[in-house]
Design an enzyme around this catalytic site. Structure first.
Site, mmCIF file in Angstrom:
data_model
loop_
_atom_site.group_PDB
_atom_site.id
_atom_site.type_symbol
_atom_site.label_atom_id
_atom_site.label_comp_id
_atom_site.label_asym_id
_atom_site.label_seq_id
_atom_site.Cartn_x
_atom_site.Cartn_y
_atom_site.Cartn_z
ATOM 1 C CE1 TYR C 131 34.682 41.610 54.066
ATOM 2 C CE2 TYR C 131 35.360 42.709 52.058
ATOM 3 C CZ TYR C 131 34.548 42.652 53.169
ATOM 4 O OH TYR C 131 33.632 43.636 53.384
ATOM 5 C CD GLU C 247 39.312 49.425 50.824
ATOM 6 O OE1 GLU C 247 39.093 48.336 51.334
ATOM 7 O OE2 GLU C 247 40.248 50.165 51.156
ATOM 8 C CB SER C 379 45.614 40.613 40.128
ATOM 9 O OG SER C 379 44.719 40.230 39.110
#
Lengths: 404, 371, 404, 371
Positions: C131, C247, C379
């Site tokens: 990715y 996920e 982030s």
């Protein structure tokens, strides 16, 4: 430890201690006086005594009624430290003395200085600051209060908020828009007006502390003589920045933190749970020690800044972080005190004269007022932008598509 | 002291930083990290620093030193931290000289001070016995011989000697090539400050009797200086990186999220410098502590300041190390830019000579607030 | 406390405990295996045993080699909890099993499922995820790796980073740009390719943990059969979001936090300073208890989310905060451990097989790796934007003048 | 329990929130704050809540109650906190009923439970004696009479009775109009939860012997619920305000600085709800603690959860209260939008029944980690 004091500064320190020993009993209670209500006779007499001995209006020239010493940031720091340590009043601390007087000294006309500086430093004329507006919180350029010149007088219309002593002030220094056609910052002027003028309405602003500290002020066709402008039309932004510079270099922040740390330590030593002082508990002690480290950093940092100012050096980043660092630390000191007070501290009984508040009320009031200080005069977000942009050279917020 | 630097200090700082910028490249750090694994130090850098007079900074001129004080040592340590320099400054130029000056007898000083000043002695150290160390320390005297084990021994790579704080009080200094000395290198988190485990069997050692705490205090100030220098380097790198890295069509430095994190780091870091300088100067001002006498007030304040600057620098350092790494995104997690050298220096310093909790408790004791 | 388990779930819990008691001695060490290096014989045998008893690939249909149970998030949570509590391996945890298999089950072709699911869940085929790219960290839409279709094959050129098992993987699922003319998100495809293909170069990426965990992968004219695309051309973004959904609902985050909390408590009980365990010190205990409160919130929050998923409800904000909350908390748990380890813990000796690391190294490695997790896959800033925009409905970042 | 609400709970929650939204306006809070200064409560709101069955929530149906559990009480408390409702729910509907059910003899129950269920008893409380209180507590028995002083007495305005934890163990319940009772109203930080100082001179009181900690635990869970409800209200108001307030030509909600602060608040707050519900359910599941027997594991876990949810809600609450106020800018500092009512509710709750440090230490004790 007195590392770094010159002989002259040691002499001043000794003089301050001597003065406190001789006259300290005449001091009005700390916390009362300046800022929250009109100074009483005792406060006025004390102020006169301070000026006479050079512990107030120290750097104001004699011809305007001051003590006439050379400006020296260390001297001011030493005086603040000694008086705070002894719990003795530093005299009247209103916005007139702290902000307007240095501004007039720097950019006022001789007539303005002669007329207002003396009565202001003596505490006879009390000033309110007219900056903030409801729709222009952190964004001074957006202010809307207008003044148009008509027959040699400015006619003021609009509204101010957060004017802290408006309910007893004699005068106000006011930012307003006099040049509606010019770009935002360039259309502002700085006027001095009497609070007795017809058309002024003062409404108390209820805040979380419950103290009658702030007001909203409404202006309807309030007339101000044209010579009561500082510098000139459209120069208000520049004057405000002069004022701000003096505000920034204001002493006493670190001194306030040290003083608060000492009160906090005493509180932890006094407060007992199940017969044991909190200070004897490692968890509370560790919290205190951690804050002590942060306060020590503030203390010596202020001394560094004073040194730089004395040497005429630009402090840059060092100066820009002071407000954010100090205001959040002050809040956290009060927060530990509030925690230590526990259940019994929930009794909250604010008086208009802060000196009459009991200890628990004073801590809670500090805690809430400090949150106001974190917010006031530019929120944390604004402070962080300033630190990042001016202090670290990071880019400004990009302009939006279409603007606004 | 007005918290500025004297002209001499400014010159010293400039030449040291110039030297470090030229020599301590990313490749040099990498090479030192590899060498450390084998137990060797960066001898060339040490030689260059010796030429600048670093090892003798605190030693009297009579012993070949510069006769300077801890304020100057802290200034050097800030620069060394800023460059994450692989060098045994703390043990060889601070702890060992001070231990000899404060606790050594004239014979010990005469024997060792000139070698220290000349940079010929590289002194590893283990002070855990008096600083809340979590490693083993079973050192005991048998006459003038020392036996037992201690770990970690710090700055062990390339070391010629070891300075040890003893559980029973006082310190010991010994040569690592003496009989009965077994040194086992151990990989450290900060690969630029190699570790070892030391086992002694009746090894010859010199007694340095008395209160070792002033030596510990000085070490704490110097570690704090190093941490603050390293943290400043990380902030500078984060600001620079954010000004170049583009995401979503803008340099990331233009996002408030990134700006505010950098502003927070600066707000925490900036006021530390004056605190550090004051704490270092206070060490110089504190009188030599005579053994077995109660420290006077001034001494207690110097102790308190040393403990507090260490604790505060550790806390601020951790926050800055984390957030500066975050600003770098994935690049901060890799070794490609070398950022982990600074991260690990800060992380390691936190643990050495007592972590923040320990230092705060000692600060409370120095003020009579804890037993 | 088992509040809230149905009879069926209690039975599964009992079965798991029974299985662990009977076969636990066959488990490979936890931490070794999955993700960091190729599973060895012991790990493959253990995986087969887990599938046979329904503790791995539980909801994968039997025809693809799984256990064939109905999907049930609670069952998965119970199994995870019991195995973690006993310190027994949950089997192979690579990205093939955790991400690719559920994706193929949802959007793969029958041929793709038959070919890859069985070998993947058995641990015979190991997958790497392709990715991230150096220039597209948090900004997947900016990815540059290209694939053009030529003679029935995609020809891939470009570079990936953070591919965690590329140095031993057999296959990769790859996001790349196949439609350069279409808008950013719509030009991406999701390919399955063999790591044995000519033109692939894998370089280990040195990271702060010192473990050989991540790689850079370079593609030069790498050929991929055209039928090894999932869904279709330009659908890669959609497939990636399917993967991401799996996920996000990944179990074990709170379980990992609980497990770490227990290890941390044991560490504080074992570590002695001056003869006294740290846990006996109020300051350390208070830090532990504070983290326990935060971990308990994560634990019950995960149970709430599982319940919502089981009932088919949208979790919204509740789901969006999980990654940010969990990753920062995990870091803080490790940070307390690192503090507790003190000086002696500075010995850092990482092995490629994590199971061989000593306890101090493992804590430090967790601490640094978790910082990578805070950063990785978006982030903190991106996470906070997502929470504010999708969770709280706050406005998106305004478009810039001129764009970019 | 799958951390969802049952159909009954959902209905109850909806009607309670509907009632509160209609009645607890800004003007009502302001009026209640004024009345509290005179020692009076909001009788009309209490009557409306009584009609909904709130006072009897935890009481058996035989006594006119609803026979529900602490999970339901916590749900109600979340709603009351969300609306910063001026009502003596904690003392009258939680602490007093549980004290009588757990520690009262049949006569006491018969005398008081129906009056509680009917909302005729409004019970102020002072539990500082067993919760690390910092106020005075010199209460002592003289036969069936009680003397001494205690402060603060909480939810004192309009109260008819007082529930007191005693330093010597057990609790006492007494009527405030009995002879020997002197009540001095004291202004409180949270003006919607008025305080008093209580002085007793041989006042008639009912003994409730036994371990009062389960009553304390339930109170902690309910306070946590209130705090979390209030914090959620502050977050919602901050998000709404930021979406309207314009500065620098944009709504402030579009600045990352503001967005990230709101995201942080949500990240802390959102996971608390399930923890709260579990901690409340654990209270219901824990067996009645028999006096003088060691609590079993299940009981200990219920204790731990009650202490931990209180401590955690206190910490999260403080952060949210501060930052939600900051998002409002100066407006948050004024009473114009009423935001300080929530701020002070959260601040006050933190101090009541033991602050976070105290609760964490008790949590450690419940797990055998502290003596």
């Amino acid at each position: 430890m007195d590392l770094g004091l010159s002989e002259r500064h040691r002499a001043l320190q000794a003089a301050a201690r001597d003065f406190i020993a001789r006259f300290g009993h005449l001091s009005p209670p700390v916390g009362g006086g300046g800022g929250r209500k009109r100074p009483d006779r005792k406060a006025l007499d004390w102020q006169a005594l301070l000026i006479e001995h050079g512990f107030a209006a120290r750097a104001v020239p004699r011809r305007y009624g001051g003590y006439g010493a050379e400006p020296d940031v260390f001297e001011a720091a030493i005086i603040t430290e000694e008086f705070n340590r002894a719990g003795i009043s530093l005299g009247i601390q209103g916005q007139g003395i702290r902000m307007l007087v240095p501004t007039l000294l720097e950019v006022g006309t001789e007539a303005q200085r002669e007329r207002w500086i003396g009565p202001t430093i003596r505490g006879e004329v009390i000033w309110a600051q007219g900056y903030s507006e409801p729709e222009a919180g952190s964004d001074l350029a957006a202010l809307r209060t207008q003044a148009r010149l008509e027959d040699g007088q400015f006619i003021v219309n609009g509204q101010k908020i957060w004017t802290s002593s408006a309910h007893f002030a004699d005068m106000m220094f006011l930012l307003c828009r006099t040049e509606p056609d010019r770009p935002k910052h360039l259309g502002i002027s700085y006027l001095l007006l009497s609070m007795d003028s017809p058309g002024i309405e003062v409404r108390p602003l209820p805040t979380m502390t419950g103290h009658a500290t702030f007001n909203e002020v409404f202006f309807t066709d309030v007339r101000v003589p044209a010579d009561q402008i500082v510098l000139g039309r459209g120069e208000g932004w520049r004057v405000a920045n002069v004022t701000l510079k003096h505000e920034r270099m204001l002493l006493g922040d670190a001194s306030k933190l040290m003083h608060r740390l000492h009160r906090l330590q005493a509180l932890l030593a006094e407060t007992r749970v199940e017969g044991r002082p909190l200070l004897a508990s490692p968890v509370w002690r560790d919290r205190l020690m951690r804050l002590q480290g942060e306060v020590l950093a503030a203390k010596y940092h202020q001394m560094r800044l004073l040194g730089e100012a004395a040497r005429g050096e630009e402090s840059g980043l060092g100066l820009l972080v002071v407000k954010y660092y100090g205001s959040t630390l002050a809040w956290r000191l009060a927060a530990l005190a509030v925690d230590a007070l526990g259940e019994a501290g929930l009794v909250y009984d604010p008086h208009d004269d802060l000196a009459e508040d009991d200890a628990a009320t004073a801590w809670y009031a500090d805690w809430m007022y400090d949150l106001g200080l974190i917010i006031g005069g530019g929120s944390s977000n604004i402070q962080k932008n300033i630190i990042a942009e001016r202090g670290l050279g990071m880019p400004r917020e990009p302009k939006l598509q279409g603007g606004a | 002291m007005a918290f500025g630097l004297s002209e001499e200090q400014r010159l010293f700082d400039t030449s040291l930083r110039g030297l470090l910028a030229a020599r301590v490249t990313q490749a040099a750090r990498q090479a030192a990290a590899e060498a450390g694994r084998e137990g060797a130090g960066d001898a060339a850098l040490w030689a260059a620093l010796t030429e600048l007079g670093l090892p003798g900074l605190l030693l009297p001129e009579a012993a070949g030193g510069a006769g300077l004080g801890l304020a100057d040592a802290a200034l050097a340590a800030e620069a060394l931290g800023y460059h994450a320099a692989p060098t045994p400054f703390l043990g060889s130029a601070v702890l060992a000289p001070l231990a000899l000056l404060r606790l050594g007898d004239p014979a010990a000083r005469a024997e060792w001070l000139p070698a220290l000043a000349a940079g010929r002695m590289r002194v590893a150290f283990a002070l855990g016995a008096i600083a809340g160390g979590t490693g083993p320390c079973t050192l005991r005297w048998d006459g003038e011989r020392l036996s037992g084990e201690v770990a970690p021994l710090v700055e062990a790579a390339g070391a010629t000697h070891a300075l040890l704080a003893l559980p029973a009080g006082g310190m010991a200094l010994l040569a690592l090539d003496a009989p009965g000395v077994a040194l086992r290198p151990r990989p450290g988190l900060d690969r630029l400050r190699p570790l070892a485990a030391l086992t002694l069997s009746e090894a010859p050692a010199r007694r340095l009797p008395g209160d070792a705490r002033p030596v510990l205090d000085a070490g704490r100030v110097v570690l704090a200086a190093e941490t603050l220098g390293a943290a400043r380097a990380m902030l500078d790198q984060a600001v620079a990186y954010a000004g170049q890295r583009r995401q979503f069509g803008r340099v990331i430095a233009s996002f408030q999220g990134v700006k505010h994190v950098c502003a927070e780091m600066a707000a925490w870091l900036e006021p530390c410098q004056a605190f550090l300088r004051h704490a270092a100067a206070a060490q110089d001002a504190a009188p030599d502590a005579a053994p077995d006498t109660a420290p006077d007030t001034r001494d207690a304040e110097a102790r308190m300041l040393a403990c507090q600057i260490k604790a505060h620098a550790d806390e601020v350092g951790r926050d800055v190390a984390r957030h500066a790494t975050e600003v770098h995104g994935g690049m901060g997690f890799t070794e490609l830019l070398g950022l982990p050298f600074w991260f690990k220096r800060i992380a390691g310093n936190r643990q050495l000579l007592g972590g923040p909790e320990r230092c705060r408790e000692e600060a409370a004791m120095a003020q009579g607030l804890a037993a």
